[in-house]
Design a protein around this motif. Structure first.
Motif, PDB file in Angstrom:
ATOM      1  N   THR A  84       0.800  -1.168  -0.174  1.00 46.49           N
ATOM      2  CA  THR A  84      -0.057  -0.049  -0.049  1.00 46.49           C
ATOM      3  C   THR A  84       0.799   1.159  -0.056  1.00 46.49           C
ATOM      4  OG1 THR A  84      -1.746  -1.123   1.120  1.00 46.49           O
ATOM      5  CG2 THR A  84      -1.783   1.271   1.129  1.00 46.49           C
ATOM      6  N   ILE A  85       1.921   1.189   0.949  1.00 54.51           N
ATOM      7  CA  ILE A  85       2.841   2.564   0.940  1.00 54.51           C
ATOM      8  C   ILE A  85       3.372   2.627  -0.547  1.00 54.51           C
ATOM      9  CG2 ILE A  85       4.834   3.511   1.957  1.00 54.51           C
ATOM     10  CD1 ILE A  85       3.834   1.884   4.611  1.00 54.51           C
ATOM     11  N   ILE A  86       4.116   1.672  -0.985  1.00 59.33           N
ATOM     12  CA  ILE A  86       4.828   1.854  -2.161  1.00 59.33           C
ATOM     13  C   ILE A  86       3.849   2.283  -3.253  1.00 59.33           C
ATOM     14  CG2 ILE A  86       6.027   0.432  -4.012  1.00 59.33           C
ATOM     15  CD1 ILE A  86       7.023  -1.463  -1.832  1.00 59.33           C
ATOM     16  N   GLY A  87       2.507   1.683  -3.455  1.00 59.47           N
ATOM     17  CA  GLY A  87       1.799   2.030  -4.475  1.00 59.47           C
ATOM     18  C   GLY A  87       1.337   3.329  -4.399  1.00 59.47           C
ATOM     19  N   ALA A  88       1.065   4.010  -3.155  1.00 58.59           N
ATOM     20  CA  ALA A  88       0.720   5.308  -2.859  1.00 58.59           C
ATOM     21  C   ALA A  88       1.700   6.150  -3.316  1.00 58.59           C
ATOM     22  CB  ALA A  88       0.329   5.530  -1.469  1.00 58.59           C
ATOM     23  N   VAL A  89       2.936   5.795  -2.868  1.00 58.09           N
ATOM     24  CA  VAL A  89       4.003   6.757  -3.246  1.00 58.09           C
ATOM     25  C   VAL A  89       4.400   6.851  -4.727  1.00 58.09           C
ATOM     26  CG1 VAL A  89       6.694   6.967  -3.055  1.00 58.09           C
ATOM     27  CG2 VAL A  89       5.335   6.417  -1.067  1.00 58.09           C
ATOM     28  N   LEU A  90       4.152   5.894  -5.442  1.00 57.04           N
ATOM     29  CA  LEU A  90       4.478   5.433  -6.966  1.00 57.04           C
ATOM     30  C   LEU A  90       3.297   6.493  -7.823  1.00 57.04           C
ATOM     31  CD1 LEU A  90       5.609   2.018  -7.380  1.00 57.04           C
ATOM     32  CD2 LEU A  90       6.908   4.078  -7.617  1.00 57.04           C
TER      33      LEU A  90
ATOM     34  N   ALA B 280     -14.380  10.298   3.525  1.00 62.35           N
ATOM     35  CA  ALA B 280     -15.106  11.485   2.903  1.00 62.35           C
ATOM     36  C   ALA B 280     -14.595  12.128   1.732  1.00 62.35           C
ATOM     37  CB  ALA B 280     -15.225  12.658   4.214  1.00 62.35           C
ATOM     38  N   VAL B 281     -13.286  12.117   1.626  1.00 61.25           N
ATOM     39  CA  VAL B 281     -12.408  12.809   0.563  1.00 61.25           C
ATOM     40  C   VAL B 281     -12.128  11.730  -0.695  1.00 61.25           C
ATOM     41  CG1 VAL B 281     -11.643  14.571   2.103  1.00 61.25           C
ATOM     42  CG2 VAL B 281     -10.161  12.621   1.459  1.00 61.25           C
ATOM     43  N   TRP B 282     -11.967  10.316  -0.264  1.00 64.17           N
ATOM     44  CA  TRP B 282     -11.598   9.376  -1.176  1.00 64.17           C
ATOM     45  C   TRP B 282     -12.040   9.625  -2.697  1.00 64.17           C
ATOM     46  CZ3 TRP B 282      -7.545   6.308  -1.180  1.00 64.17           C
ATOM     47  CH2 TRP B 282      -7.703   5.164  -2.122  1.00 64.17           C
TER      48      TRP B 282
ATOM     49  N   MET C 235      -1.660  11.704   0.457  1.00 65.67           N
ATOM     50  CA  MET C 235      -0.787  10.932   1.132  1.00 65.67           C
ATOM     51  C   MET C 235      -0.445  11.187   2.669  1.00 65.67           C
ATOM     52  SD  MET C 235       1.706   8.725  -0.199  1.00 65.67           S
ATOM     53  CE  MET C 235       3.053   7.940   0.812  1.00 65.67           C
ATOM     54  N   PRO C 236      -0.528  12.290   3.145  1.00 66.39           N
ATOM     55  CA  PRO C 236      -0.225  12.563   4.835  1.00 66.39           C
ATOM     56  C   PRO C 236      -1.398  11.715   5.520  1.00 66.39           C
ATOM     57  CG  PRO C 236       0.199  14.826   3.523  1.00 66.39           C
ATOM     58  CD  PRO C 236      -0.353  13.870   2.532  1.00 66.39           C
ATOM     59  N   LEU C 237      -2.639  11.850   4.868  1.00 65.87           N
ATOM     60  CA  LEU C 237      -3.825  11.219   5.492  1.00 65.87           C
ATOM     61  C   LEU C 237      -3.321   9.539   5.626  1.00 65.87           C
ATOM     62  CD1 LEU C 237      -7.009  13.038   4.190  1.00 65.87           C
ATOM     63  CD2 LEU C 237      -6.191  12.859   6.332  1.00 65.87           C
ATOM     64  N   LEU C 238      -3.001   9.101   4.457  1.00 68.04           N
ATOM     65  CA  LEU C 238      -2.689   7.631   4.331  1.00 68.04           C
ATOM     66  C   LEU C 238      -1.585   7.165   5.241  1.00 68.04           C
ATOM     67  CD1 LEU C 238      -2.947   6.849   0.723  1.00 68.04           C
ATOM     68  CD2 LEU C 238      -4.526   6.283   2.302  1.00 68.04           C
ATOM     69  N   VAL C 239      -0.620   8.143   5.356  1.00 68.81           N
ATOM     70  CA  VAL C 239       0.589   8.011   6.304  1.00 68.81           C
ATOM     71  C   VAL C 239       0.102   8.016   7.748  1.00 68.81           C
ATOM     72  CG1 VAL C 239       2.629   8.887   7.127  1.00 68.81           C
ATOM     73  CG2 VAL C 239       2.375   8.535   4.693  1.00 68.81           C
ATOM     74  N   ALA C 240      -0.772   9.160   8.052  1.00 64.73           N
ATOM     75  CA  ALA C 240      -1.356   8.945   9.476  1.00 64.73           C
ATOM     76  C   ALA C 240      -2.210   7.859   9.805  1.00 64.73           C
ATOM     77  CB  ALA C 240      -2.333  10.416   9.458  1.00 64.73           C
ATOM     78  N   ALA C 241      -2.784   7.352   8.666  1.00 63.65           N
ATOM     79  CA  ALA C 241      -3.674   6.218   9.128  1.00 63.65           C
ATOM     80  C   ALA C 241      -2.862   5.016   9.394  1.00 63.65           C
ATOM     81  CB  ALA C 241      -4.644   5.881   7.833  1.00 63.65           C
ATOM     82  N   LEU C 242      -1.726   4.617   8.500  1.00 65.60           N
ATOM     83  CA  LEU C 242      -0.896   3.518   8.798  1.00 65.60           C
ATOM     84  C   LEU C 242      -0.219   3.768  10.019  1.00 65.60           C
ATOM     85  CD1 LEU C 242       0.446   3.124   5.134  1.00 65.60           C
ATOM     86  CD2 LEU C 242      -1.195   1.642   6.478  1.00 65.60           C
TER      87      LEU C 242
ATOM     88  N   VAL D 263     -12.602   8.876   9.137  1.00 65.55           N
ATOM     89  CA  VAL D 263     -13.354   9.457   8.799  1.00 65.55           C
ATOM     90  C   VAL D 263     -13.071  10.465   7.538  1.00 65.55           C
ATOM     91  CG1 VAL D 263     -15.355  11.068   9.494  1.00 65.55           C
ATOM     92  CG2 VAL D 263     -14.748   9.190  10.979  1.00 65.55           C
ATOM     93  N   LEU D 264     -12.076  11.073   7.736  1.00 66.41           N
ATOM     94  CA  LEU D 264     -11.671  12.017   6.654  1.00 66.41           C
ATOM     95  C   LEU D 264     -11.271  11.195   5.242  1.00 66.41           C
ATOM     96  CD1 LEU D 264     -11.268  15.008   6.185  1.00 66.41           C
ATOM     97  CD2 LEU D 264      -9.274  14.961   6.933  1.00 66.41           C
TER      98      LEU D 264
END
Length: 224
Positions: free
Chosen positions: A93-99, A188-190, A122-129, A184-185
């Motif tokens: 997931t991290i690699i995919g989001a970065v690429l 909402a934004v996805w 990206m900051p939201l995904l990092v915060a989630a992980l 939740v955020l």
């Protein structure tokens, strides 16, 4: 404020997610940011990695929520399977989001296609992980006193069953409250981000194949 944060906002996020997917489907069929001459091989690999990693991570969290007790972790066997699967899915997931996300943010010709919500993704995904790691290895949790089950899982189940219980999050530690709000955020934004098509496009392809197969098996009656 408690009801607004832990009842109203989650349901608004779900409504935003549904409406956003309908809007994106009508706008560009989710293809605007995922395909075309501006997408290179690395980004295509990132899309595939996200399509494997992100649903797997989400599925493992749902399974954990279902099999956890009101105060306890899942059994040892199930926990080993969940942790082993996430050890593979989280890096994917991290690699995919970065690429997928980073090249358009730094490319001069791609900045016009980058929205403020893309910059937040990206900051939201990092915060989630990161928050997932922090709550998983919370020193104050134990097998029979699992704080995630007592807070986030209890709250999520109450929302799904339409019997909201915001009080469990009111008294939850700050990191658990932060994780809940981050999730939740993201919901909402996805659909308004460039990652929306990562999961939506394969689902649409399966749906179209199913519809085409049904049309061939059950052709429409002739009009008289």
């Amino acid at each position: 404020m408690v009801v607004t944060l832990w009842v109203v906002l989650p349901y608004v996020a779900v409504v935003s997610c549904v409406i956003g997917h309908v809007w994106r489907y009508r706008l560009d069929g989710f293809l605007g940011c995922l395909y075309g001459p501006h997408v290179d091989l690395a980004q295509r690999f990132g899309i595939r990695a996200l399509r494997v990693g992100m649903p797997t991570v989400a599925a493992m969290r749902v399974v954990e929520m279902v099999v956890s007790g009101p105060h306890s972790r899942p059994g040892p066997g199930i926990r080993i399977v969940l942790e082993a699967t996430q050890l593979v899915a989280v890096p994917l997931t991290i690699i995919g989001a970065v690429l997928v996300l980073i090249p358009p943010l730094i490319a001069a010709d791609g900045r016009a296609r980058v929205t403020p919500l893309d910059r937040m993704t990206m900051p939201l995904l990092v915060a989630a992980l990161v928050s997932a790691v922090l709550v998983t290895f919370d020193a104050n949790s134990s097998d029979v006193h699992y704080r995630t089950a007592e807070t986030l899982f209890t709250w999520a189940r109450s929302l799904v069953t339409l019997h909201p219980d915001p009080q469990v999050m009111r008294h939850a530690p700050l990191i658990y409250q932060a994780r809940g709000l981050v999730l939740v955020l993201i919901i909402a934004v996805w659909p308004y981000t460039r990652l929306a098509g990562v999961l939506a496009v394969p689902a649409l392809r399966v749906l179209r194949q199913f519809e085409n197969g049904s049309a061939e098996r059950y052709p429409s009656a002739p009009i008289v």
